[in-house]
Design a protein around this motif. Sequence first.
Motif, PDB file in Angstrom:
ATOM      1  N   GLY A 137       0.799  -1.222   0.000  1.00  0.00           N
ATOM      2  CA  GLY A 137       0.000   0.000   0.000  1.00  0.00           C
ATOM      3  C   GLY A 137       0.830   1.269   0.000  1.00  0.00           C
ATOM      4  O   GLY A 137       0.294   2.368  -0.008  1.00  0.00           O
ATOM      5  N   GLY A 138       2.170   1.130   0.033  1.00  0.00           N
ATOM      6  CA  GLY A 138       3.038   2.291  -0.019  1.00  0.00           C
ATOM      7  C   GLY A 138       3.410   2.861   1.338  1.00  0.00           C
ATOM      8  O   GLY A 138       3.902   3.974   1.430  1.00  0.00           O
ATOM      9  N   ILE A 139       3.193   2.102   2.408  1.00  0.00           N
ATOM     10  CA  ILE A 139       3.535   2.569   3.751  1.00  0.00           C
ATOM     11  C   ILE A 139       4.975   2.162   4.060  1.00  0.00           C
ATOM     12  O   ILE A 139       5.333   0.990   3.951  1.00  0.00           O
ATOM     13  CB  ILE A 139       2.584   1.968   4.808  1.00  0.00           C
ATOM     14  N   TYR A 140       5.795   3.140   4.425  1.00  0.00           N
ATOM     15  CA  TYR A 140       7.170   2.881   4.807  1.00  0.00           C
ATOM     16  C   TYR A 140       7.214   2.607   6.306  1.00  0.00           C
ATOM     17  O   TYR A 140       6.546   3.284   7.082  1.00  0.00           O
ATOM     18  CB  TYR A 140       8.054   4.093   4.496  1.00  0.00           C
ATOM     19  N   GLY A 141       8.005   1.629   6.703  1.00  0.00           N
ATOM     20  CA  GLY A 141       8.108   1.319   8.117  1.00  0.00           C
ATOM     21  C   GLY A 141       9.307   0.462   8.432  1.00  0.00           C
ATOM     22  O   GLY A 141      10.104   0.119   7.554  1.00  0.00           O
ATOM     23  N   THR A 142       9.423   0.116   9.710  1.00  0.00           N
ATOM     24  CA  THR A 142      10.503  -0.724  10.209  1.00  0.00           C
ATOM     25  C   THR A 142       9.892  -1.907  10.943  1.00  0.00           C
ATOM     26  O   THR A 142       8.973  -1.746  11.734  1.00  0.00           O
ATOM     27  CB  THR A 142      11.390   0.075  11.193  1.00  0.00           C
ATOM     28  N   VAL A 143      10.409  -3.111  10.669  1.00  0.00           N
ATOM     29  CA  VAL A 143       9.887  -4.323  11.302  1.00  0.00           C
ATOM     30  C   VAL A 143      10.207  -4.283  12.790  1.00  0.00           C
ATOM     31  O   VAL A 143      11.353  -4.076  13.183  1.00  0.00           O
ATOM     32  CB  VAL A 143      10.494  -5.584  10.651  1.00  0.00           C
ATOM     33  N   LYS A 144       9.178  -4.482  13.627  1.00  0.00           N
ATOM     34  CA  LYS A 144       9.349  -4.498  15.078  1.00  0.00           C
ATOM     35  C   LYS A 144       9.161  -5.887  15.669  1.00  0.00           C
ATOM     36  O   LYS A 144       9.786  -6.236  16.660  1.00  0.00           O
ATOM     37  CB  LYS A 144       8.361  -3.527  15.760  1.00  0.00           C
ATOM     38  N   ASP A 145       8.269  -6.702  15.098  1.00  0.00           N
ATOM     39  CA  ASP A 145       8.022  -8.041  15.617  1.00  0.00           C
ATOM     40  C   ASP A 145       7.626  -8.952  14.461  1.00  0.00           C
ATOM     41  O   ASP A 145       6.776  -8.594  13.638  1.00  0.00           O
ATOM     42  CB  ASP A 145       6.900  -8.002  16.663  1.00  0.00           C
ATOM     43  N   LEU A 146       8.258 -10.131  14.384  1.00  0.00           N
ATOM     44  CA  LEU A 146       7.991 -11.048  13.276  1.00  0.00           C
ATOM     45  C   LEU A 146       6.911 -12.082  13.586  1.00  0.00           C
ATOM     46  O   LEU A 146       6.320 -12.628  12.661  1.00  0.00           O
ATOM     47  CB  LEU A 146       9.281 -11.767  12.874  1.00  0.00           C
ATOM     48  N   ARG A 147       6.669 -12.374  14.838  1.00  0.00           N
ATOM     49  CA  ARG A 147       5.656 -13.368  15.230  1.00  0.00           C
ATOM     50  C   ARG A 147       5.828 -14.671  14.453  1.00  0.00           C
ATOM     51  O   ARG A 147       4.983 -15.031  13.626  1.00  0.00           O
ATOM     52  CB  ARG A 147       4.256 -12.840  14.986  1.00  0.00           C
ATOM     53  N   ASN A 148       6.903 -15.349  14.676  1.00  0.00           N
ATOM     54  CA  ASN A 148       7.180 -16.595  13.950  1.00  0.00           C
ATOM     55  C   ASN A 148       6.017 -17.565  14.058  1.00  0.00           C
ATOM     56  O   ASN A 148       5.450 -17.768  15.112  1.00  0.00           O
ATOM     57  CB  ASN A 148       8.461 -17.243  14.479  1.00  0.00           C
ATOM     58  N   GLY A 149       5.653 -18.139  12.931  1.00  0.00           N
ATOM     59  CA  GLY A 149       4.537 -19.068  12.883  1.00  0.00           C
ATOM     60  C   GLY A 149       3.225 -18.420  12.495  1.00  0.00           C
ATOM     61  O   GLY A 149       2.266 -19.093  12.181  1.00  0.00           O
ATOM     62  N   GLU A 150       3.165 -17.102  12.514  1.00  0.00           N
ATOM     63  CA  GLU A 150       1.951 -16.382  12.123  1.00  0.00           C
ATOM     64  C   GLU A 150       2.233 -15.607  10.838  1.00  0.00           C
ATOM     65  O   GLU A 150       3.359 -15.202  10.581  1.00  0.00           O
ATOM     66  CB  GLU A 150       1.530 -15.398  13.218  1.00  0.00           C
ATOM     67  N   PRO A 151       1.198 -15.373  10.042  1.00  0.00           N
ATOM     68  CA  PRO A 151       1.413 -14.631   8.799  1.00  0.00           C
ATOM     69  C   PRO A 151       1.552 -13.121   9.004  1.00  0.00           C
ATOM     70  O   PRO A 151       2.005 -12.420   8.114  1.00  0.00           O
ATOM     71  CB  PRO A 151       0.164 -14.944   7.968  1.00  0.00           C
ATOM     72  N   ALA A 152       1.195 -12.614  10.181  1.00  0.00           N
ATOM     73  CA  ALA A 152       1.238 -11.169  10.421  1.00  0.00           C
ATOM     74  C   ALA A 152       2.571 -10.761  11.034  1.00  0.00           C
ATOM     75  O   ALA A 152       3.205 -11.530  11.753  1.00  0.00           O
ATOM     76  CB  ALA A 152       0.104 -10.754  11.353  1.00  0.00           C
ATOM     77  N   ILE A 153       2.997  -9.533  10.731  1.00  0.00           N
ATOM     78  CA  ILE A 153       4.165  -8.937  11.360  1.00  0.00           C
ATOM     79  C   ILE A 153       3.771  -7.553  11.859  1.00  0.00           C
ATOM     80  O   ILE A 153       2.788  -6.972  11.395  1.00  0.00           O
ATOM     81  CB  ILE A 153       5.368  -8.835  10.400  1.00  0.00           C
ATOM     82  N   THR A 154       4.520  -7.028  12.794  1.00  0.00           N
ATOM     83  CA  THR A 154       4.269  -5.690  13.323  1.00  0.00           C
ATOM     84  C   THR A 154       5.332  -4.759  12.780  1.00  0.00           C
ATOM     85  O   THR A 154       6.529  -5.070  12.850  1.00  0.00           O
ATOM     86  CB  THR A 154       4.318  -5.686  14.863  1.00  0.00           C
ATOM     87  N   ILE A 155       4.895  -3.631  12.223  1.00  0.00           N
ATOM     88  CA  ILE A 155       5.852  -2.633  11.746  1.00  0.00           C
ATOM     89  C   ILE A 155       5.569  -1.306  12.435  1.00  0.00           C
ATOM     90  O   ILE A 155       4.423  -1.005  12.782  1.00  0.00           O
ATOM     91  CB  ILE A 155       5.822  -2.463  10.211  1.00  0.00           C
ATOM     92  N   GLU A 156       6.630  -0.550  12.630  1.00  0.00           N
ATOM     93  CA  GLU A 156       6.495   0.781  13.211  1.00  0.00           C
ATOM     94  C   GLU A 156       6.574   1.778  12.061  1.00  0.00           C
ATOM     95  O   GLU A 156       7.555   1.818  11.323  1.00  0.00           O
ATOM     96  CB  GLU A 156       7.606   1.051  14.223  1.00  0.00           C
ATOM     97  N   ILE A 157       5.510   2.578  11.893  1.00  0.00           N
ATOM     98  CA  ILE A 157       5.474   3.528  10.788  1.00  0.00           C
ATOM     99  C   ILE A 157       5.856   4.934  11.223  1.00  0.00           C
ATOM    100  O   ILE A 157       6.170   5.776  10.381  1.00  0.00           O
ATOM    101  CB  ILE A 157       4.099   3.528  10.093  1.00  0.00           C
ATOM    102  N   SER A 158       5.808   5.189  12.518  1.00  0.00           N
ATOM    103  CA  SER A 158       6.217   6.461  13.097  1.00  0.00           C
ATOM    104  C   SER A 158       6.581   6.176  14.545  1.00  0.00           C
ATOM    105  O   SER A 158       6.231   5.130  15.084  1.00  0.00           O
ATOM    106  CB  SER A 158       5.075   7.472  13.013  1.00  0.00           C
ATOM    107  N   LYS A 159       7.262   7.077  15.167  1.00  0.00           N
ATOM    108  CA  LYS A 159       7.684   6.838  16.552  1.00  0.00           C
ATOM    109  C   LYS A 159       6.455   6.620  17.430  1.00  0.00           C
ATOM    110  O   LYS A 159       5.593   7.480  17.545  1.00  0.00           O
ATOM    111  CB  LYS A 159       8.488   8.020  17.065  1.00  0.00           C
ATOM    112  N   GLY A 160       6.361   5.417  17.983  1.00  0.00           N
ATOM    113  CA  GLY A 160       5.252   5.063  18.856  1.00  0.00           C
ATOM    114  C   GLY A 160       4.004   4.585  18.134  1.00  0.00           C
ATOM    115  O   GLY A 160       3.010   4.256  18.769  1.00  0.00           O
TER     116      GLY A 160
END
Length: 114
Positions: free
Chosen positions: A71-94
């Motif tokens: 979708g064009g959102i820039y971010g940094t990977v914060k949590d991969l959650r191994n075994g799940e298809p979802a990941i958490t990314i930080e798009i701005s501080k906090g």
Amino acid sequence: MNFMFINLLDAAPTTTGNGGGAGGFSPMLIMLVLMFVIMYFFMIRPQRKRQKELQNFRNTLEVGTKIVTAGGIYGTVKDLRNGEPAITIEISKGVSIDIDRNYVYADPTQAMQR
């Protein structure tokens, strides 16, 4: 349109008792095979290569990797959650969001080069 169809019918090989038609089916078959080979090398093969590279990038994600989503959102990977298809990314501080791993597009430096 009808005129072209009639011409194609006229060009169809006919069999006669003394040796067959001129040309036949083989030149058309060779042309069809040649078109498929060209399409494979210029379209299908490069696309498969890009898909493999993208899948490899998704599989080797690490915490801290900068990414761009589909979708064009820039971010940094914060949590991969191994075994799940979802990941958490930080798009701005906090500000963190969960996205599906399949929507990770690329490293921002690679996206700028294309």
